[in-house]
Design an enzyme around this catalytic site. Sequence first.
Site, PDB file in Angstrom:
ATOM      1  N   ASP A 104       7.741  -8.183   1.573  1.00 52.06           N
ATOM      2  CA  ASP A 104       7.611  -6.759   1.257  1.00 52.06           C
ATOM      3  C   ASP A 104       7.343  -5.972   2.542  1.00 52.06           C
ATOM      4  OD1 ASP A 104       7.380  -4.452  -0.238  1.00 52.06           O
ATOM      5  OD2 ASP A 104       5.264  -4.780  -0.715  1.00 52.06           O
ATOM      6  N   GLU A 157      10.508  -2.830   6.279  1.00 48.02           N
ATOM      7  CA  GLU A 157      11.445  -1.854   6.883  1.00 48.02           C
ATOM      8  C   GLU A 157      11.255  -1.745   8.389  1.00 48.02           C
ATOM      9  OE1 GLU A 157       9.386  -1.289   4.258  1.00 48.02           O
ATOM     10  OE2 GLU A 157      10.966  -1.800   2.853  1.00 48.02           O
ATOM     11  N   ASP A 206       9.887   0.549  -5.058  1.00 48.30           N
ATOM     12  CA  ASP A 206       8.903   1.232  -5.909  1.00 48.30           C
ATOM     13  C   ASP A 206       9.524   2.326  -6.772  1.00 48.30           C
ATOM     14  OD1 ASP A 206       7.219  -0.458  -4.649  1.00 48.30           O
ATOM     15  OD2 ASP A 206       6.277   1.056  -3.372  1.00 48.30           O
TER      16      ASP A 206
HETATM   17  C1  GLC Z   1       4.701  -2.081  -2.122  1.00 48.04           C
HETATM   18  C2  GLC Z   1       5.707  -2.897  -2.913  1.00 48.04           C
HETATM   19  C3  GLC Z   1       5.151  -3.212  -4.271  1.00 48.04           C
HETATM   20  C4  GLC Z   1       3.820  -3.938  -4.115  1.00 48.04           C
HETATM   21  C5  GLC Z   1       2.859  -3.104  -3.283  1.00 48.04           C
HETATM   22  C6  GLC Z   1       1.577  -3.848  -2.981  1.00 48.04           C
HETATM   23  O1  GLC Z   1       4.526  -0.829  -2.674  1.00 48.04           O
HETATM   24  O2  GLC Z   1       6.937  -2.252  -3.006  1.00 48.04           O
HETATM   25  O3  GLC Z   1       6.035  -3.970  -5.019  1.00 48.04           O
HETATM   26  O4  GLC Z   1       3.264  -4.201  -5.366  1.00 48.04           O
HETATM   27  O5  GLC Z   1       3.463  -2.768  -2.060  1.00 48.04           O
HETATM   28  O6  GLC Z   1       1.800  -5.016  -2.307  1.00 48.04           O
END
Ligand code: GLC
Length: 795
Positions: free
Chosen positions: A403, A406, A486
């Site tokens: 995650d 980017e 998200d």
């Molecule tokens: C980001 C991710 C999401 C995750 C959050 C906490 O917003 O896109 O899926 O739950 O981080 O890790």
Amino acid sequence: MQQRQDHWFRPAAPHSDLAWQQSADGWLRLAVTLDGTTRSGRSSALDPDTAPMREWYDAAPVPPGGSGPEFFSDRIHRLNDLATQGVAANDNPHEDTRGLEAVPVEGLRYGLPSGFPATLGVSRSRDGILLDIPLSTPRGEAVRVMGLGEKTGSLDKRGRTWVMWNCDEPVHSPEKSALYQAHPVVYLWTPGGTVTLFIDTMATVWFDVGEAEPDRLLIEIYDNRFDCYLRTDESLPEAVESYSALTGRIPLPPEWALGFQQCRYSYFPEERVLEVAQKFREERVPCDVLYLDIHYMDGYRVFTWDHRRFPEPDRMVQGLRDQGFRVVTIVDPGVKTDVDYPVFSSGLEKQAFLTRPGGELYVGKVWPGDAAFPDFSRPATREWWARWHKTLFDAGVAGIWNDMNEPADFTGDEVLRVNFTVPDDLVAHNEGEPVSFGRVHNEYANGMNRATRDAFLQYRPEERGFVLTRSGGTGVQRYAAIWTGDNHSWWEHLTMMVPMFLNVGLSGAPFVGGDAGGFQLNADAELYRRWIAAAAFTPFFRAHSALDTRDHEPWSFGPEALETARRFIGIRYRLLPYLYTLFEEASRRGTPVMRPLLWEFPQDPRVASRADSFLLGNALLVAPVREPGVQERSVYLPAGVWYDFWSGERIDVPRQPDGSGAVVVGNAPLDRIPLYLRGGTILPHEGLRQHTGETGDGVLRLLIAPDAEGRAQGTFYGDAGEGFGYCAGRFWRGSFSWDGSGLRTESRAGESGEDLRWTSLATAVCPGTSGELNPEAESLLDLPHGESRLSLPWA
Ligand code: GLC
């Protein structure tokens, strides 16, 4: 878009820097090297297995003239200078303040040898290089523009400008263009042919798809060394196959990764995780994967465990495994700058992190507070990062969820999350050719995902591995499945997922899905039911929900919603033989699992930009319900025979003189969405299992849906579902065909069915007249299946 009239025009491009080449497999390549260097040929976008095999030879003669390195764009100049002078800058590249006034380069209009003789213009813009392609054909046909990966908006991307610039954009409202993925590829489609245009760069690229001028595609590239690839194909399937041959295909996933997956930000402590697992089994809702989000870590330090919340992770993970659950853990690239934390201290020692131009460590902000970012464009950093996965693999973790890659950086503006990524002027190692980070920005996640893949090879060589990623650039599919970040629990986002996933699939990445039920805010029962019903037919199927939202598990919305979730997740599991066959094809040919109608019906004038429904493979048409309060919806069916998946009713849609079909009204009470099985297909499926570790009843079922001539045809692929036995021939791939009275099988490849779990074959033929489905049956899958006269073809 504002046209600029100002001073930055420079003399025309040095023609000698532009060279056309051609490959035997039909690609044209315009190699652009404007920084005085020669392109090394290295491109992380291209599939390393196939790229070296492709031979290039010079195509069109290179036009004469040129005036040397003046052709640098201002911005590229700046980025390069910054890297050496140590000046900080962080332009917000999302802002559409560019000038797009082209300076046509004489002699550089290139005729495209396609159905529509377009030309390609190359010129210089304020910030980069501009390619200019007409979006009209001599016959005046509409040219649809698809691809561009993960974007908001419709299937056809015309009328807007889209940027390739990966960032952590938390609100996917319609005007947003920069999200987490960058796929600078477009397909210019007409019923007679498809032109594929791919810009091989990891820097920013703008695609003005008919916004400045309705019939013009302007592509502006902020890079001074890139390749533009072009080809023509007769159809979209051929175009996507060719594109995926260039940029790579997904590895065949383990079967469990196609099952249902439940996530939440975050399940903790251990007791909560076990409770969720138990509830799935008690409620008989099939599920294969549970996720641990950032709270499993010690103070958000990657590759650690919070031992108060998870005292013995290996024991917990094993316990879950015994119940048929795999555990996938989140990994973020931001490493907490804590000198007592070995990941950080070892990274410092190994110079693994991104630095500022002067060599000073760059410190941004992510979940753990101050954080350093690994430079994944340095091979030694990837090796170092891969080794840390041992801490997770030792605990029995089966998959890695990458995650924030980017990479997200909250330094810009923590409240507004503007420009949520690291500055352009950091220095990237770039495999030994250092550049400003901005030049390779969109490659960051690919490097991280590649390191994760390497970790699987190193520590789990017997397993196929599973990596899920939020960010990626061209070629990301070789390393990871994609989820689209998200989203919100909004009807609009349930609607948007269809064109978004379709375009990601067309852009070479078929293993795609989104947070079912919506991530941010609270779904209500109706939205949740509709979302789960539709998402059950998307390639990656995971429910997820944000911190501080209400519970979003299948049982959290009352008994009726639970029943709907159980039904659709159950259908997903019963269709796994079909889905798995589609994934195998995706891994071999790049074919999208989830397809727009025009993929299968290119001559139907009414499907060209339609994304209010989609096809799962070639056989099943899925029509999501996208608004509250409705009990039916209109569904467009192309001409041919269709079968209502619920009632079994046969629907004969006559072909109109223009080749189109008809609109029908699909019944859509809250526990169903309209689904249609296409006449002429054979759907492999099986009995219900609660997870993919169960062997099931051993019966492979074939649902035969005859066409108007009474015939049907289907393909099938099966293997052990995990491991690499299939690489040694332990799989069966072939086809079934039905001629109205009997089933014929034909093995196309693979000799051995020894790893397959089915021991007998059963067939059912769809009813020929309306309403013949057994009243006890829930759907066509429940038609009484007779044992086939044929034994299993691989037995
Ligand atoms: C980001 C991710 C999401 C995750 C959050 C906490 O917003 O896109 O899926 O739950 O981080 O890790």
